[in-house]
Design a protein around this motif. Structure first.
Motif, short mmCIF file in Angstrom:
data_model
loop_
_atom_site.label_atom_id
_atom_site.label_comp_id
_atom_site.label_asym_id
_atom_site.label_seq_id
_atom_site.Cartn_x
_atom_site.Cartn_y
_atom_site.Cartn_z
N GLU A 44 2.44 -30.17 -15.81
CA GLU A 44 1.05 -30.49 -15.50
C GLU A 44 0.98 -31.74 -14.61
O GLU A 44 0.24 -31.77 -13.62
CB GLU A 44 0.25 -30.73 -16.78
CG GLU A 44 0.02 -29.48 -17.61
CD GLU A 44 -0.96 -28.52 -16.94
OE1 GLU A 44 -0.48 -27.54 -16.34
OE2 GLU A 44 -2.16 -28.76 -17.02
N LYS A 142 -5.05 -29.01 -23.96
CA LYS A 142 -4.71 -27.61 -23.65
C LYS A 142 -3.77 -27.02 -24.70
O LYS A 142 -3.88 -25.84 -25.04
CB LYS A 142 -4.01 -27.52 -22.29
CG LYS A 142 -4.96 -27.54 -21.11
CD LYS A 142 -4.15 -27.31 -19.86
CE LYS A 142 -5.01 -27.43 -18.63
NZ LYS A 142 -4.24 -27.22 -17.40
N GLU A 151 -7.96 -20.57 -22.53
CA GLU A 151 -7.13 -20.88 -21.36
C GLU A 151 -8.01 -21.37 -20.22
O GLU A 151 -9.11 -20.84 -20.01
CB GLU A 151 -6.51 -19.58 -20.86
CG GLU A 151 -5.01 -19.54 -20.94
CD GLU A 151 -4.52 -18.20 -20.49
OE1 GLU A 151 -4.89 -17.77 -19.36
OE2 GLU A 151 -3.79 -17.56 -21.27
N THR A 153 -8.20 -22.29 -16.05
CA THR A 153 -7.56 -22.19 -14.74
C THR A 153 -8.49 -22.72 -13.67
O THR A 153 -9.65 -22.29 -13.58
CB THR A 153 -7.24 -20.71 -14.38
OG1 THR A 153 -6.48 -20.14 -15.43
CG2 THR A 153 -6.46 -20.61 -13.07
N TYR A 155 -8.66 -23.36 -9.40
CA TYR A 155 -8.00 -23.01 -8.13
C TYR A 155 -8.84 -23.51 -6.96
O TYR A 155 -10.04 -23.79 -7.10
CB TYR A 155 -7.73 -21.50 -8.04
CG TYR A 155 -8.98 -20.65 -7.99
CD1 TYR A 155 -9.61 -20.35 -6.79
CD2 TYR A 155 -9.55 -20.15 -9.16
CE1 TYR A 155 -10.76 -19.58 -6.74
CE2 TYR A 155 -10.70 -19.39 -9.12
CZ TYR A 155 -11.29 -19.11 -7.91
OH TYR A 155 -12.45 -18.36 -7.88
N GLN A 173 -2.13 -14.99 -11.00
CA GLN A 173 -1.40 -16.21 -11.42
C GLN A 173 -0.13 -16.42 -10.61
O GLN A 173 0.27 -17.55 -10.33
CB GLN A 173 -1.08 -16.17 -12.91
CG GLN A 173 -2.30 -16.27 -13.82
CD GLN A 173 -2.98 -17.64 -13.78
OE1 GLN A 173 -2.43 -18.62 -13.31
NE2 GLN A 173 -4.22 -17.69 -14.27
N LEU A 176 -1.05 -17.79 -7.31
CA LEU A 176 -1.49 -19.18 -7.50
C LEU A 176 -0.27 -20.10 -7.64
O LEU A 176 -0.20 -21.16 -7.01
CB LEU A 176 -2.38 -19.26 -8.75
CG LEU A 176 -3.09 -20.59 -9.02
CD1 LEU A 176 -3.97 -20.98 -7.85
CD2 LEU A 176 -3.91 -20.49 -10.29
N CYS A 212 -13.36 -23.36 -11.45
CA CYS A 212 -12.68 -23.49 -12.74
C CYS A 212 -13.23 -22.44 -13.71
O CYS A 212 -14.44 -22.25 -13.81
CB CYS A 212 -12.88 -24.90 -13.31
SG CYS A 212 -11.95 -25.20 -14.82
N GLU A 339 -9.02 -29.17 -14.62
CA GLU A 339 -8.68 -28.41 -15.84
C GLU A 339 -8.61 -29.36 -17.04
O GLU A 339 -9.07 -29.03 -18.13
CB GLU A 339 -7.32 -27.72 -15.68
CG GLU A 339 -7.34 -26.56 -14.70
CD GLU A 339 -5.95 -25.96 -14.52
OE1 GLU A 339 -5.01 -26.34 -15.24
OE2 GLU A 339 -5.80 -25.09 -13.63
#
Ligand SMILES: Cc1cc2nc3c(=O)[nH]c(=O)nc-3n(C[C@H](O)[C@H](O)[C@H](O)COP(=O)(O)O)c2cc1C
Length: 361
Positions: A44, A142, A151, A153, A155, A173, A176, A212, A339
């Motif tokens: 992360e 998380k 979950e 995500t 981007y 994913q 990504l 998000c 996130e």
């Protein structure tokens, strides 16, 4: 509540300046028994690092986290979790021209106005580096949310003029993970990477947006009126440096739509009440509907270089200087931060809701 603390039960306090010995934080209220997946936490942090993101600052940030308390035999103990992320490359001399100057688009003048003293090195406390501590706190949140089947995500949905179609899309994913800019659309990712390289060459910068999605949310989480889940999420993401706007579901587009188009019929899918289009973004009246929570955050173009051109001395005399190291765009690096802030909010609200439920039982 003081400005460096976030959350009511699952709380994060962060500390540290860009060019001090370390930044870090204390997480209070994290439930006991969560396995501390250090590889995950490090991954992360690595997502936030400039690393191989095109156009990201040349500053080398080897973000390695060290936990000091609250962990025993690899698990959280329910006691305060203190952690440090060392600043490995402090080059304070680089920032000497900033000591007596204020840059536009930065917090130089406002910190002086509030405190009368400021660490001018690399933005001090207002530096994007502060967000590394948020990412550690968010990673812990998380890990807790993972146990609850939730979950998150984020981007890249836009960089400068290049944007992808749709909001909160079903993200591939794999695409990504392999992207340069955090955009799951391979073609747009290449275009965005090209634009960032161009910005780097031209010494300029661009803004963009982050989408998000929070999946696996149960219905009924959140609060009505002043502490709506949407309000708290907005507060959380608007606290990230460079954030300039946030919208939920259909967002600002709703302002141009007719009610006949925007009205979102309800359906029963296997006992769950959901809407046809989720135009509300998974929150109604401040409480989760059980659908995906979906929001978008806009970030401004970083102002470091142009900011230095428009700098002014403390005495109020125009005082331009050469630029330092800076990101051509905040968006690719900020994805794990968005996130993390969302994870902190949801973890906090799950715990807050537990006490609400007990009350009713
Ligand atoms: C991860 C991250 C990296 C950032 N990098 C830069 C940068 O290189 N140059 C810059 O001018 N601003 C950068 N920013 C934005 C500034 O921190 C922010 O604009 C500034 O502190 C003023 O705060 P405000 O935008 O909330 O008003 C970054 C922000 C984040 C979250």
């Amino acid at each position: 509540m003081p400005g460096n603390i976030f959350g009511k039960i699952f709380q994060l306090v962060t500390f540290g300046e860009s060019h001090g010995p370390a930044i870090g934080g204390v997480i209070e209220g994290c439930p006991a028994g969560i396995a501390l997946d250090l590889d995950f936490i490090q991954r992360e942090l690595d997502r936030r690092k400039p690393g191989n993101i095109p156009g990201a600052t040349a500053r080398k940030e080897t973000d390695e986290v060290r936990f000091l308390s609250g962990i025993f035999e690899g698990k959280t103990t329910g006691t305060p979790i203190a952690f440090l992320v060392g600043n490995k490359e402090p080059r304070p001399g680089d920032y000497e021209p900033l000591r007596e100057r204020y840059r536009p688009g930065h917090a130089d003048h406002t910190y002086d106005a509030k405190y009368g003293i400021r660490d001018h090195r690399g933005g001090g406390r207002a530096s994007g580096r502060e967000t590394a501590a948020r990412v550690v706190g968010g990673a812990l949140a998380k890990l807790f949310l993972g146990k609850e089947g939730i979950e998150i995500t984020a981007y890249t949905s836009r960089i400068g003029p290049i944007e992808i179609n749709g909001r909160c899309i079903d993200v591939d994913q794999e695409a990504l993970a392999g992207s340069r800019t955090g955009c799951p659309d391979r073609e747009k990712d290449m275009e965005m990477a090209g634009l960032l390289r161009q910005m780097e060459e031209e010494g300029d910068s661009v803004g963009g947006t982050v989408d998000c999605i929070i999946r696996g949310m149960p219905a009924g989480i959140g609060d009505p009126v002043f502490q709506k889940l949407s309000s708290v999420l907005a507060l959380a993401v608007m606290s990230i440096g460079g954030a300039r706007g946030v919208e939920f579901g259909s967002g600002f587009e709703a302002a141009g739509m007719k009610g006949s188009v925007h009205t979102d019929g309800l359906m029963n899918t296997g006992g769950h009440i959901v809407s046809e289009q989720n135009l509300a973004g998974g929150i109604a009246g401040g409480i989760s509907t059980g659908e995906d929570i979906c929001f978008r955050v806009a970030f401004k173009p970083p102002s470091s270089l142009t900011g230095m051109r428009g700098a002014i001395s403390k005495e109020g005399i125009k005082s331009p200087a050469g630029g330092g190291r800076f990101d051509a765009c905040i968006v690719p690096r900020v994805l794990p931060v968005v996130e993390s802030m969302a994870a902190l909010v949801i973890a906090d609200h799950l715990l807050l809701n537990r006490s609400a439920k007990l009350h009713h039982e």
